[in-house]
Scaffold this active site. Structure first.
Site, PDB file in Angstrom:
ATOM      1  N   ARG A  39     -13.160 -11.254   5.108  1.00 22.82           N
ATOM      2  CA  ARG A  39     -12.503 -10.960   3.826  1.00 22.82           C
ATOM      3  C   ARG A  39     -12.493 -12.189   2.919  1.00 22.82           C
ATOM      4  NH1 ARG A  39      -6.651 -11.447   2.137  1.00 22.82           N
ATOM      5  NH2 ARG A  39      -6.425 -12.706   4.007  1.00 22.82           N
ATOM      6  N   ARG A  92     -13.150 -18.863   4.919  1.00 23.27           N
ATOM      7  CA  ARG A  92     -12.151 -19.136   5.965  1.00 23.27           C
ATOM      8  C   ARG A  92     -12.729 -19.277   7.363  1.00 23.27           C
ATOM      9  NH1 ARG A  92      -7.300 -15.190   3.913  1.00 23.27           N
ATOM     10  NH2 ARG A  92      -6.797 -16.581   2.212  1.00 23.27           N
ATOM     11  N   LYS A 110       9.191   1.518   9.929  1.00 22.34           N
ATOM     12  CA  LYS A 110       9.827   1.343  11.245  1.00 22.34           C
ATOM     13  C   LYS A 110      10.908   0.273  11.275  1.00 22.34           C
ATOM     14  CE  LYS A 110       6.309  -1.648  13.297  1.00 22.34           C
ATOM     15  NZ  LYS A 110       5.391  -1.835  14.393  1.00 22.34           N
ATOM     16  N   HIS A 127      -6.761 -17.651   9.802  1.00 19.04           N
ATOM     17  CA  HIS A 127      -6.535 -18.523   8.651  1.00 19.04           C
ATOM     18  C   HIS A 127      -6.607 -19.956   9.150  1.00 19.04           C
ATOM     19  CE1 HIS A 127      -4.939 -20.319   5.067  1.00 19.04           C
ATOM     20  NE2 HIS A 127      -4.991 -19.148   4.466  1.00 19.04           N
ATOM     21  N   HIS A 145      -4.692 -13.905  11.225  1.00 19.27           N
ATOM     22  CA  HIS A 145      -4.144 -13.674   9.895  1.00 19.27           C
ATOM     23  C   HIS A 145      -4.382 -12.270   9.357  1.00 19.27           C
ATOM     24  CE1 HIS A 145      -2.687 -14.843   5.988  1.00 19.27           C
ATOM     25  NE2 HIS A 145      -3.841 -14.634   5.399  1.00 19.27           N
ATOM     26  N   GLU A 199      -9.392 -20.087  -5.294  1.00 24.65           N
ATOM     27  CA  GLU A 199      -9.333 -20.084  -3.828  1.00 24.65           C
ATOM     28  C   GLU A 199     -10.728 -20.186  -3.237  1.00 24.65           C
ATOM     29  OE1 GLU A 199      -6.942 -16.779  -2.473  1.00 24.65           O
ATOM     30  OE2 GLU A 199      -5.092 -17.867  -2.888  1.00 24.65           O
ATOM     31  N   ALA A 214       0.837  -1.202   0.000  1.00 27.71           N
ATOM     32  CA  ALA A 214       0.000   0.000   0.000  1.00 27.71           C
ATOM     33  C   ALA A 214       0.875   1.256   0.000  1.00 27.71           C
ATOM     34  CB  ALA A 214      -0.933  -0.006   1.209  1.00 27.71           C
TER      35      ALA A 214
HETATM   36  C1  LIG Z   1       1.407 -15.043   5.490  1.00 24.70           C
HETATM   37  C2  LIG Z   1       0.456 -14.128   4.780  1.00 24.70           C
HETATM   38  C3  LIG Z   1      -0.066 -14.490   3.545  1.00 24.70           C
HETATM   39  C4  LIG Z   1      -0.958 -13.640   2.875  1.00 24.70           C
HETATM   40  N1  LIG Z   1      -1.418 -13.990   1.629  1.00 24.70           N
HETATM   41  C5  LIG Z   1      -2.219 -13.127   0.958  1.00 24.70           C
HETATM   42  C6  LIG Z   1      -2.628 -13.397  -0.377  1.00 24.70           C
HETATM   43  O1  LIG Z   1      -2.234 -14.380  -0.972  1.00 24.70           O
HETATM   44  N2  LIG Z   1      -3.453 -12.502  -0.984  1.00 24.70           N
HETATM   45  C7  LIG Z   1      -3.903 -11.371  -0.370  1.00 24.70           C
HETATM   46  O2  LIG Z   1      -4.652 -10.601  -0.971  1.00 24.70           O
HETATM   47  N3  LIG Z   1      -3.503 -11.085   0.890  1.00 24.70           N
HETATM   48  C8  LIG Z   1      -2.675 -11.920   1.551  1.00 24.70           C
HETATM   49  N4  LIG Z   1      -2.271 -11.613   2.819  1.00 24.70           N
HETATM   50  C9  LIG Z   1      -2.662 -10.313   3.387  1.00 24.70           C
HETATM   51  C10 LIG Z   1      -1.837  -9.228   2.714  1.00 24.70           C
HETATM   52  O3  LIG Z   1      -0.517  -9.689   2.524  1.00 24.70           O
HETATM   53  C11 LIG Z   1      -1.807  -7.956   3.535  1.00 24.70           C
HETATM   54  O4  LIG Z   1      -3.101  -7.589   3.905  1.00 24.70           O
HETATM   55  C12 LIG Z   1      -1.181  -6.831   2.747  1.00 24.70           C
HETATM   56  O5  LIG Z   1       0.093  -7.216   2.285  1.00 24.70           O
HETATM   57  C13 LIG Z   1      -1.096  -5.571   3.597  1.00 24.70           C
HETATM   58  O6  LIG Z   1      -0.323  -4.631   2.907  1.00 24.70           O
HETATM   59  P1  LIG Z   1      -0.048  -3.235   3.605  1.00 24.70           P
HETATM   60  O7  LIG Z   1       0.837  -2.483   2.690  1.00 24.70           O
HETATM   61  O8  LIG Z   1      -1.329  -2.634   4.026  1.00 24.70           O
HETATM   62  O9  LIG Z   1       0.721  -3.620   4.959  1.00 24.70           O
HETATM   63  P2  LIG Z   1       2.155  -4.322   5.177  1.00 24.70           P
HETATM   64  O10 LIG Z   1       2.589  -5.036   3.988  1.00 24.70           O
HETATM   65  O11 LIG Z   1       2.073  -5.072   6.441  1.00 24.70           O
HETATM   66  O12 LIG Z   1       3.109  -3.072   5.391  1.00 24.70           O
HETATM   67  C14 LIG Z   1       3.010  -2.261   6.540  1.00 24.70           C
HETATM   68  C15 LIG Z   1       4.252  -1.420   6.650  1.00 24.70           C
HETATM   69  O13 LIG Z   1       4.087  -0.430   7.660  1.00 24.70           O
HETATM   70  C16 LIG Z   1       5.262  -0.387   8.474  1.00 24.70           C
HETATM   71  N5  LIG Z   1       4.870   0.164   9.775  1.00 24.70           N
HETATM   72  C17 LIG Z   1       4.038  -0.367  10.689  1.00 24.70           C
HETATM   73  N6  LIG Z   1       3.915   0.478  11.734  1.00 24.70           N
HETATM   74  C18 LIG Z   1       4.674   1.557  11.458  1.00 24.70           C
HETATM   75  C19 LIG Z   1       4.967   2.764  12.150  1.00 24.70           C
HETATM   76  N7  LIG Z   1       4.440   3.046  13.374  1.00 24.70           N
HETATM   77  N8  LIG Z   1       5.792   3.661  11.575  1.00 24.70           N
HETATM   78  C20 LIG Z   1       6.361   3.419  10.356  1.00 24.70           C
HETATM   79  N9  LIG Z   1       6.127   2.271   9.656  1.00 24.70           N
HETATM   80  C21 LIG Z   1       5.287   1.363  10.208  1.00 24.70           C
HETATM   81  C22 LIG Z   1       5.735  -1.827   8.490  1.00 24.70           C
HETATM   82  O14 LIG Z   1       7.052  -1.921   8.909  1.00 24.70           O
HETATM   83  C23 LIG Z   1       5.503  -2.192   7.026  1.00 24.70           C
HETATM   84  O15 LIG Z   1       6.550  -1.692   6.233  1.00 24.70           O
HETATM   85  C24 LIG Z   1      -1.365 -12.432   3.489  1.00 24.70           C
HETATM   86  C25 LIG Z   1      -0.845 -12.068   4.728  1.00 24.70           C
HETATM   87  C26 LIG Z   1       0.072 -12.902   5.369  1.00 24.70           C
HETATM   88  C27 LIG Z   1       0.626 -12.494   6.697  1.00 24.70           C
END
Ligand SMILES: Cc1cc2nc3c(=O)[nH]c(=O)nc-3n(C[C@H](O)[C@H](O)[C@H](O)COP(=O)(O)OP(=O)(O)OC[C@H]3O[C@@H](n4cnc5c(N)ncnc54)[C@H](O)[C@@H]3O)c2cc1C
Length: 511
Positions: A368, A272, A32, A226, A333, A110, A13
């Site tokens: 979800r 799920r 972080k 999960h 999850h 899926e 994101a």
């Molecule tokens: C094992 C696993 C498998 C998955 N498989 C799938 C899949 O196949 N398909 C699917 O759609 N979804 C899947 N998901 C869910 C999906 O991966 C996540 O919902 C998605 O990647 C979230 O993206 P994001 O950018 O919002 O957060 P993240 O990728 O978690 O990134 C968050 C970022 O914010 C940073 N951060 C946090 N707090 C702070 C702070 N206070 N200050 C500065 N930085 C901070 C972190 O260090 C990180 O860099 C899976 C999740 C997991 C754990």
């Protein structure tokens, strides 16, 4: 220095938003840990998009609404499925190497999807390919990136988000950065639970920061468990993707009995929450701590080619999944709730946006649909950046919810000593897969006492613990209020959905 965009988080994101934002102004990414520490890099199955010849956004919408158990925001979900194909094209443009077969994009199947529509990369290594493609592009594109820089709080001035207060987690120095548009992309809160697929960084910081800044937080009781995380003694929790069941894997008990058809006609491909609860109930009845996911009936080459990461990981730990069933049990999850936004990613605080797992756009409702979360991150990150251009110097905000409520004031009372482990055990035992009024009330009281005793945080672990306690309170209080069962929220004392609860629990600190 004042930035046009400050983006907290470097998962899909944050990085995708930053890559779009750099076209329109100066961008600062704060993260972080190191840049690639996030949930995104662990994603396996892929991204849902209705691009197959027998598919349509309407069918994808229908599946999303059905999984969401009556709480999906239809406008947001229609945007999600309608803008999916364009966002996938963007990811390809940014270098993500999605898998193809004979020149056509390869589509996996899926649970609870009526069509094969899961686009993946490197078989089951989708997340790592996305993360590395976007982070290397961000590094090359002149965006300022500060690693090991934790956002502690958003500074609100004159009713709008104006800056972020940060802590350098290595030098322990504090700095404030001013920004025109502040975007929270800090991911989920899976670290709330004893058994979780989420990495160490998933501590709900963005939700806690948004709540303290006066933004509304919604749907926190809906935590997705999960059904199938690897359960091998001494081996860290590792996800066995939903796509494995999509390929035909069967769930069996220790005696080899296939049990899912007794719970749902969709059997292993049920949503799920249903599969996780079925496993929970099998484990409670048998006293065992694992069931088995059996894919040994499929050709070994097909399994190792389609799931190279899972195959290799298990093999490294002494298990050949083409020959033996995989021991599994449920794990926390995904966080369906978060900072409530409108369809433009605006929170209720002007100038403060949220996207990705830390946001609650309403597309997931109470549960979800698999692979909709990566899709949500890009669809709504794009809309955040589009909106900042429309808003200009005068940011707007999502309208406030009339019946939003503050958390009850923390009450000083006796409680067991607080640690991350104690918190995770409390949440797992009392705010977990199956809930009940009395344990929930107990959990709320303990969390409240813990919050009352918390000292002002001075380092990253202390900030994370404080943020987790706040997220735990938001989840437990909402779960106690919601006297029904719906989607991922199951109450033994109220096992059915109730019409009067077809609404959201929304918290806001300044009510
Ligand atoms: C094992 C696993 C498998 C998955 N498989 C799938 C899949 O196949 N398909 C699917 O759609 N979804 C899947 N998901 C869910 C999906 O991966 C996540 O919902 C998605 O990647 C979230 O993206 P994001 O950018 O919002 O957060 P993240 O990728 O978690 O990134 C968050 C970022 O914010 C940073 N951060 C946090 N707090 C702070 C702070 N206070 N200050 C500065 N930085 C901070 C972190 O260090 C990180 O860099 C899976 C999740 C997991 C754990």
């Amino acid at each position: 220095m004042r930035y046009d965009y400050i983006i907290a988080g470097s998962g899909i994101a944050g990085l995708y938003a930053a890559l779009l934002a750099r076209e329109h102004g100066s961008v600062l990414i704060l993260t972080k840990g190191s840049i690639d520490e996030c949930n995104t890099r662990y994603a396996q199955g892929g991204i849902a998009a209705a691009v197959g010849p027998d598919d349509s956004p309407e069918l994808h919408l229908r599946d999303t609404i059905e999984a969401g158990a009556g709480l999906v925001d239809e406008e947001a979900a229609r945007i999600l499925v309608g803008e999916a194909a364009e966002r996938i094209r963007d990811l390809v443009r940014f270098g993500v190497p999605f898998d193809s077969v004979d020149g056509e994009v390869a589509l996996g199947r899926e649970g609870a999807h009526s069509r094969a529509r899961i686009i993946h990369a490197g078989g089951d290594a989708t997340g790592v390919h996305i993360e590395l493609s976007l982070s290397s592009l961000a590094r090359m594109s002149g965006i300022t990136i500060k690693e090991h820089c934790q956002v502690e709080d958003v500074v609100v001035e004159g009713g709008r988000a104006a800056a972020v207060a940060t802590l350098d987690t290595r030098t322990h120095t504090r700095e404030t950065f001013e920004g025109q548009s502040i975007v929270l992309a800090t991911g989920g809160n899976g670290q709330l639970y004893r058994v979780s697929t989420n990495p160490e960084v998933a501590t709900g910081d963005g939700v806690a920061v948004a709540y303290r800044a006066g933004a509304e937080i919604a749907d926190m009781e809906f935590i997705q468990f999960h059904p199938t995380a690897l359960r091998l003694p001494g081996v860290p929790v590792f996800l066995i993707s939903e796509a494995v069941r999509g390929e035909g894997a069967l769930l069996k008990d220790a005696r080899g009995r296939r049990f899912m058809p007794e719970y749902d006609e969709r059997a292993e491909l049920a949503p799920r929450d249903i599969v996780a609860r079925a496993i929970h109930s099998e484990l409670a009845a048998s006293g065992a701590d694992r069931v088995y996911l059996d894919i040994t009936h499929l050709p070994a080459e097909r399994v190792s080619a389609r799931f190279p990461q899972i195959y290799r990981y298990c093999l490294e730990h002494g298990l050949d999944i083409t020959k033996e069933p995989v021991p599994v049990s449920p794990a926390a999850h995904y966080m369906m709730g978060g900072a409530r936004t409108n369809v433009w990613g605006e929170t209720t605080v002007p100038g403060l946006y949220a996207c990705g797992e830390c946001a609650c756009t309403g597309v997931h409702g109470a549960n979800r649909l698999a692979s909709n979360s990566l899709l949500e991150t890009v669809v709504f990150a794009k809309r955040v950046i589009d909106r900042t251009l429309l808003n200009g110097e005068q940011p707007a905000a999502a309208p406030r919810t009339p019946d939003a409520r503050p958390l009850p004031a923390p009450a000083i009372a006796e409680a067991p000593p607080l640690s991350r482990g104690a918190l995770q055990s409390l949440m797992w035992d009392e705010v977990g897969i199956v809930r009940d009024g009395e344990p929930l009330a107990r959990a709320c009281a303990t969390l409240s006492a813990w919050q009352a005793w918390l000292p002002a945080p001075a380092d990253r672990p202390a900030h994370e613990l404080a943020n987790l306690v706040l997220c735990g309170r938001l989840a437990a209080e909402a779960a106690l209020l919601r006297e029904e069962s719906r989607g991922a929220h199951y109450r033994r004392d109220f096992p059915q959905p109730r019409d009067e609860w077809r609404r959201h629990v929304v918290f806001r600190s300044d009510v």
